[in-house]
Design an enzyme around this catalytic site. Sequence first.
Site, PDB file in Angstrom:
ATOM      1  N   LEU A 150      62.221  60.496   6.780  1.00  0.00           N
ATOM      2  CA  LEU A 150      62.895  59.319   6.672  1.00  0.00           C
ATOM      3  C   LEU A 150      62.889  58.724   8.039  1.00  0.00           C
ATOM      4  CD1 LEU A 150      66.483  59.946   4.628  1.00  0.00           C
ATOM      5  CD2 LEU A 150      64.446  58.762   3.826  1.00  0.00           C
ATOM      6  N   ASP A 151      62.818  57.197   8.122  1.00  0.00           N
ATOM      7  CA  ASP A 151      62.940  56.493   9.262  1.00  0.00           C
ATOM      8  C   ASP A 151      64.519  56.825   9.885  1.00  0.00           C
ATOM      9  OD1 ASP A 151      60.559  55.211   8.777  1.00  0.00           O
ATOM     10  OD2 ASP A 151      61.244  53.393   8.089  1.00  0.00           O
ATOM     11  N   LYS A 152      64.165  56.633  11.358  1.00  0.00           N
ATOM     12  CA  LYS A 152      65.574  57.270  12.223  1.00  0.00           C
ATOM     13  C   LYS A 152      66.546  56.281  11.640  1.00  0.00           C
ATOM     14  CE  LYS A 152      67.115  57.158  17.019  1.00  0.00           C
ATOM     15  NZ  LYS A 152      66.689  56.393  18.410  1.00  0.00           N
TER      16      LYS A 152
END
Length: 318
Positions: free
Chosen positions: A144-146
């Site tokens: 997942l993106d940050k």
Amino acid sequence: MNPKIINHSVKFIEIDAQNAGQRIDNFLLNQLKGVPKGHIYKIIRKGEVRVNKGRIKQTYKLQFGDSVRIPPVKLAEKKQLPAPGRSLLTLIENSIIYEDDSLLAINKPSGVAVHGGSGISYGIIEAIRALKPDAKFLELIHRLDKDTSGCLLVAKKRQALVFVQDLLRQRKTDKRYLSLLCGKATFKREKVTAPLLREELKSGERFVRVDKKGKESTSFFTVKERFNDTSLVEIKIVTGRTHQIRVHAKFLGHNVAGDNKYGNYACNQRLKDRGLKRLFLHSAQISFEHPDTGENITIKAPLSDDLANFLQILKRQK
């Protein structure tokens, strides 16, 4: 800088059921922690790595009972990275929402990277490994993106990693996200099939745009609730392209709230003034066949308090 010897002499490893089916390059990356991929490919190409006394290519898939020869490897000594702080470990430990013998899932907090790198000493996976020092195997199944929060899967066995990643590749999982979009959506349910092209800017930053030369991508947006100038939507993604939801939302004309890369500046400022401090994108649940039982399971990650509280503000203002 003095070289550090990763292994002092030739090692021979017999492949067990845990590592059978794994590519030789990935196996070596796990065995020779810290050795660059390029060097691993080099020792394979030069024939220093042997399987059953024979040369192999980097794509070779290991078989149960194979004997792997690993040569001595030297690596420049690197500065020891600090261990993850207690606050991060506590945060991750409290975020675990599912665990069994093969899988672990956490409700990933926003603002924490899934792994170290690019100036980040450690991320989610490093924290989990620090929390479970006796675990023989812990690997991210997906990412997942940050700034995205929500359901993140970790494999505790090689077989589970391969099994669930195959399901993801074959699109046999059901992944649902919750997001707040700018604007009052006029649609109830919308299918977006805009192809996505990923580019890398000179700065090294990744940027994705809709382009006919891009990869086919499919998202289903379903409105859950409309507010004065925003809409809460559920998104089911069929493909898992980089920044897919954010770019497809922009394509629809309803940018994801709090998105500083693809979003609407004026909308973001209005919502920030009302209390939204982050990207409103949350991986709410994932359903898939369990690698051990074959049963279909659904793992749900509740909205974090900050997003849930912000929705209550919107409801009151409605």
